[in-house]
Write a protein that holds these residues in place. Structure first.
Motif, mmCIF file in Angstrom:
data_model
loop_
_atom_site.group_PDB
_atom_site.id
_atom_site.type_symbol
_atom_site.label_atom_id
_atom_site.label_comp_id
_atom_site.label_asym_id
_atom_site.label_seq_id
_atom_site.Cartn_x
_atom_site.Cartn_y
_atom_site.Cartn_z
ATOM 1 N N TYR A 192 1.150 3.899 -3.140
ATOM 2 C CA TYR A 192 0.959 5.348 -2.969
ATOM 3 C C TYR A 192 2.128 6.102 -3.589
ATOM 4 N N VAL B 33 0.849 -1.204 0.000
ATOM 5 C CA VAL B 33 0.000 0.000 0.000
ATOM 6 C C VAL B 33 0.883 1.252 0.000
ATOM 7 N N TYR B 34 1.916 1.246 0.834
ATOM 8 C CA TYR B 34 2.854 2.374 0.886
ATOM 9 C C TYR B 34 3.518 2.588 -0.483
ATOM 10 N N TYR C 153 1.911 -6.440 -5.997
ATOM 11 C CA TYR C 153 0.882 -6.074 -5.013
ATOM 12 C C TYR C 153 -0.266 -7.076 -5.048
ATOM 13 N N TYR D 68 2.066 5.853 -7.531
ATOM 14 C CA TYR D 68 1.052 6.632 -8.246
ATOM 15 C C TYR D 68 1.115 8.134 -7.945
ATOM 16 N N PHE D 69 1.233 8.485 -6.675
ATOM 17 C CA PHE D 69 1.116 9.899 -6.300
ATOM 18 C C PHE D 69 2.444 10.653 -6.248
#
Length: 157
Positions: free
Chosen positions: A113, A109-110, A130, A116-117
């Protein structure tokens, strides 16, 4: 059986990620099969500062520390531990698998993030990892549940 298949897929993805990263570091003109375009480039992700030690370890142990390894090395260790624990048929080993899988999914999840961001990228190898980690978590939870129920049934008998 599904569990071992997922571990093999995860290990294979980790080996490929390691190959891409180390090859790209030696040869900047190298183009990996997973480099689809500027917004979908796994080598861009693997060679970013987040590709080693999750972008965190360099601040804790130093950039040149032997602990600041490519994320793919941590992945290989994770899949090896999962495989070793998976060969055990005890609820305690299965519980450890669940704990490790939860940690791996938190890392996923980290990194998703960051992917993508922060990096504004979509890495096919990363996203595949993932998915493997999530499916592995589900299989670990299922195995633990089954083994725990078997132990409680034996205690009742």
């Amino acid at each position: 059986m599904c569990f071992l298949f997922l571990c093999l897929i995860g290990a294979g993805l980790s080996v490929y990620a390691y190959h891409v990263e180390t090859t790209k570091e030696k040869d900047n003109s190298y183009r990996a099969a997973c480099d689809i375009n500027e917004q979908m480039s796994c080598s861009k992700v693997f060679t970013s500062r987040y590709g080693r030690g999750f972008g965190i370890l360099e601040h804790v142990v130093g950039k040149k520390s032997p602990l600041n390894q490519p994320n793919s090395v941590f992945g290989l260790v994770f899949y090896a531990l999962q495989t070793i624990l998976g060969l055990q048929r005890t609820s305690s080993a299965a519980f450890m698998q669940v704990i490790l899988a939860v940690m791996a999914n938190m890392g996923s999840v980290y990194l998703a993030y960051i992917l993508y961001f922060v990096l504004n990228d979509v890495c096919v190898v990363c996203v595949s990892t993932y998915v493997v980690n999530f499916l592995l978590l589900l299989t670990c939870i299922n195995k633990y549940s089954i083994l725990k129920n078997q132990v409680s049934i034996k205690k009742k008998v």
